[in-house]
Design a protein around this motif. Sequence first.
Motif, PDB file in Angstrom:
ATOM      1  N   VAL A 154     -33.446   2.858 -22.515  1.00 51.34           N
ATOM      2  CA  VAL A 154     -32.588   2.928 -21.330  1.00 51.34           C
ATOM      3  C   VAL A 154     -31.176   3.276 -21.785  1.00 51.34           C
ATOM      4  CG1 VAL A 154     -31.598   1.591 -19.424  1.00 51.34           C
ATOM      5  CG2 VAL A 154     -34.022   1.331 -20.014  1.00 51.34           C
ATOM      6  N   ILE A 155     -30.603   4.279 -21.163  1.00 53.94           N
ATOM      7  CA  ILE A 155     -29.221   4.658 -21.479  1.00 53.94           C
ATOM      8  C   ILE A 155     -28.361   4.317 -20.265  1.00 53.94           C
ATOM      9  CG2 ILE A 155     -27.658   6.533 -22.146  1.00 53.94           C
ATOM     10  CD1 ILE A 155     -30.013   8.007 -23.378  1.00 53.94           C
ATOM     11  N   ALA A 156     -27.374   3.453 -20.473  1.00 52.22           N
ATOM     12  CA  ALA A 156     -26.467   3.067 -19.392  1.00 52.22           C
ATOM     13  C   ALA A 156     -25.136   3.790 -19.626  1.00 52.22           C
ATOM     14  CB  ALA A 156     -26.258   1.564 -19.389  1.00 52.22           C
ATOM     15  N   ILE A 157     -24.734   4.615 -18.664  1.00 52.21           N
ATOM     16  CA  ILE A 157     -23.480   5.368 -18.837  1.00 52.21           C
ATOM     17  C   ILE A 157     -22.414   4.755 -17.939  1.00 52.21           C
ATOM     18  CG2 ILE A 157     -22.402   7.652 -18.825  1.00 52.21           C
ATOM     19  CD1 ILE A 157     -25.168   8.905 -18.801  1.00 52.21           C
ATOM     20  N   SER A 158     -21.265   4.418 -18.533  1.00 50.65           N
ATOM     21  CA  SER A 158     -20.189   3.841 -17.744  1.00 50.65           C
ATOM     22  C   SER A 158     -18.839   4.051 -18.425  1.00 50.65           C
ATOM     23  CB  SER A 158     -20.434   2.347 -17.547  1.00 50.65           C
ATOM     24  OG  SER A 158     -19.332   1.748 -16.907  1.00 50.65           O
ATOM     25  N   GLN A 159     -17.889   4.598 -17.692  1.00 50.92           N
ATOM     26  CA  GLN A 159     -16.548   4.758 -18.245  1.00 50.92           C
ATOM     27  C   GLN A 159     -15.929   3.392 -18.495  1.00 50.92           C
ATOM     28  OE1 GLN A 159     -12.606   4.649 -18.801  1.00 50.92           O
ATOM     29  NE2 GLN A 159     -13.160   4.086 -16.715  1.00 50.92           N
ATOM     30  N   SER A 160     -15.920   2.557 -17.470  1.00 45.54           N
ATOM     31  CA  SER A 160     -15.209   1.277 -17.550  1.00 45.54           C
ATOM     32  C   SER A 160     -15.963   0.233 -18.360  1.00 45.54           C
ATOM     33  CB  SER A 160     -14.992   0.726 -16.143  1.00 45.54           C
ATOM     34  OG  SER A 160     -16.248   0.488 -15.522  1.00 45.54           O
ATOM     35  N   GLY A 161     -17.289   0.327 -18.337  1.00 46.59           N
ATOM     36  CA  GLY A 161     -18.092  -0.707 -18.977  1.00 46.59           C
ATOM     37  C   GLY A 161     -18.159  -1.988 -18.161  1.00 46.59           C
ATOM     38  N   GLU A 162     -17.639  -1.941 -16.936  1.00 48.95           N
ATOM     39  CA  GLU A 162     -17.605  -3.156 -16.112  1.00 48.95           C
ATOM     40  C   GLU A 162     -18.306  -2.965 -14.762  1.00 48.95           C
ATOM     41  OE1 GLU A 162     -16.694  -5.863 -17.382  1.00 48.95           O
ATOM     42  OE2 GLU A 162     -15.436  -5.250 -19.065  1.00 48.95           O
ATOM     43  N   THR A 163     -18.929  -1.844 -14.537  1.00 49.98           N
ATOM     44  CA  THR A 163     -19.561  -1.581 -13.244  1.00 49.98           C
ATOM     45  C   THR A 163     -20.749  -2.522 -13.027  1.00 49.98           C
ATOM     46  OG1 THR A 163     -18.848   0.703 -13.343  1.00 49.98           O
ATOM     47  CG2 THR A 163     -20.688   0.231 -11.862  1.00 49.98           C
ATOM     48  N   MET A 164     -20.663  -3.326 -11.985  1.00 49.18           N
ATOM     49  CA  MET A 164     -21.663  -4.376 -11.779  1.00 49.18           C
ATOM     50  C   MET A 164     -23.070  -3.807 -11.577  1.00 49.18           C
ATOM     51  SD  MET A 164     -22.256  -7.530 -11.837  1.00 49.18           S
ATOM     52  CE  MET A 164     -20.670  -8.331 -11.849  1.00 49.18           C
ATOM     53  N   ASP A 165     -23.187  -2.739 -10.793  1.00 50.31           N
ATOM     54  CA  ASP A 165     -24.519  -2.173 -10.552  1.00 50.31           C
ATOM     55  C   ASP A 165     -25.186  -1.764 -11.868  1.00 50.31           C
ATOM     56  OD1 ASP A 165     -24.695  -2.255  -7.662  1.00 50.31           O
ATOM     57  OD2 ASP A 165     -23.182  -0.672  -7.607  1.00 50.31           O
ATOM     58  N   THR A 166     -24.405  -1.132 -12.740  1.00 47.33           N
ATOM     59  CA  THR A 166     -24.945  -0.651 -14.015  1.00 47.33           C
ATOM     60  C   THR A 166     -25.291  -1.836 -14.919  1.00 47.33           C
ATOM     61  OG1 THR A 166     -23.517   1.266 -13.718  1.00 47.33           O
ATOM     62  CG2 THR A 166     -24.524   1.010 -15.883  1.00 47.33           C
ATOM     63  N   LEU A 167     -24.424  -2.836 -14.903  1.00 49.56           N
ATOM     64  CA  LEU A 167     -24.661  -4.033 -15.703  1.00 49.56           C
ATOM     65  C   LEU A 167     -25.953  -4.745 -15.274  1.00 49.56           C
ATOM     66  CD1 LEU A 167     -23.622  -6.045 -17.850  1.00 49.56           C
ATOM     67  CD2 LEU A 167     -22.289  -7.150 -16.039  1.00 49.56           C
ATOM     68  N   MET A 168     -26.142  -4.873 -13.968  1.00 49.13           N
ATOM     69  CA  MET A 168     -27.351  -5.545 -13.483  1.00 49.13           C
ATOM     70  C   MET A 168     -28.597  -4.739 -13.853  1.00 49.13           C
ATOM     71  SD  MET A 168     -26.061  -8.202 -12.376  1.00 49.13           S
ATOM     72  CE  MET A 168     -27.164  -9.194 -11.420  1.00 49.13           C
ATOM     73  N   ALA A 169     -28.480  -3.415 -13.808  1.00 44.25           N
ATOM     74  CA  ALA A 169     -29.622  -2.562 -14.156  1.00 44.25           C
ATOM     75  C   ALA A 169     -29.989  -2.753 -15.626  1.00 44.25           C
ATOM     76  CB  ALA A 169     -29.293  -1.100 -13.860  1.00 44.25           C
TER      77      ALA A 169
END
Length: 369
Positions: free
Chosen positions: A100-115
Amino acid sequence: EKGGYDYFMLKEIAEQPKAVADTLLGRIDAAGSLTLDEVRIPASVLREIDKVVIVACGTAFHAGLIAKYAIEHWTRIPCEVELASEFRYRDPILDPRTLVIAISQSGETMDTLMALRHAREQGSKVLAICNTNGSTIPRESDAVLYTHAGPEVAVASTKAFLTQLVACYLVALYLGQVRGTKWGDEIQALVRELSRISREVERVLETMEPVRELARSLADKNTVLFLGRHVGYPVALEGALKLKELAYMHAEGFAAGELKHGPIALIEEDLPVVVVVPSPRGRSVLHDKIVSNIQEIRARGARTIVIAEEGDEAVVPYADHLIRIPATPTLLQPLVSTVPLQVFACELATARGNEVDQPRNLAKSVTVE
Ligand code: M6R
């Protein structure tokens, strides 16, 4: 702190060549092979991966959509891309052989974190692509590949997007390298093209005045449509997202092949339609098809704004406005074709009197679900 620019967004657009170069720095050795030592997922695990799933939101999701084309083409590993906010709630099929690759600029996006938490619970390995050192998403992942865009202040993401693309290309090529699905010299040729690309981004930035002029002339429009094919399709989505966020205009991106399945009914006299044209070299079928799409919409009155490679003469008769970009390998084209769309949205926002760096209703990082 805005370095002489009126807005952070303008500064960040201008910083893109450096951001791209910095993200490549130290990750390619003298022989042209990739050295992603930071990706501490052992090669033996990466060789066993049978599926890649990318999760992200907004602009980062668009980077993921582009990554899918590169990953599947270069590694032949099936790749899915999903909006992080949808992912967890549909009971996705995950196991230890899924990367799984999680892409996030901020590293704090809740939706991405939960995924990603959900993915790890299912035993999948998670690789974060992130721009913010020590933020939550990389801390909770098995490994991280940092993008080196530097701090991005404007709410609308620009330089982070380009560096996310670079990171995705690096991961795709690295997977090809460790799994031996691409010949060494082929990887090296692609890596060489990647190393040249920051100069090409710079060249695009040098030719943006006509784009700004065009944007100003469209300030009183209500709708702009964006069309693309292949990797140009996510670029069209990204162009539309930038325009929504910044200019508060109705903007939609479509896959050009879908036109006849519905969206062509929207075309009316003088409606601006931006078309991202794939290279006429390489996959020329795609190019020919999009040229006929441009003809079709123009015959119905659309005002065509065509983004095409230097030397692509086939589009000239059908382009009301022609924006030239340098020739690049097909899969890398988003690194240059996105830039005019960022400039376009930023200038339209200014012309409409909107707050560029801080659009209404939006936050830079979305820490709630
Ligand atoms: O920090 P992230 O990359 O996780 O943020 C994801 C989205 O919220 C972000 O890309 C958003 O869509 C931008 N404002 C787009 O310009």
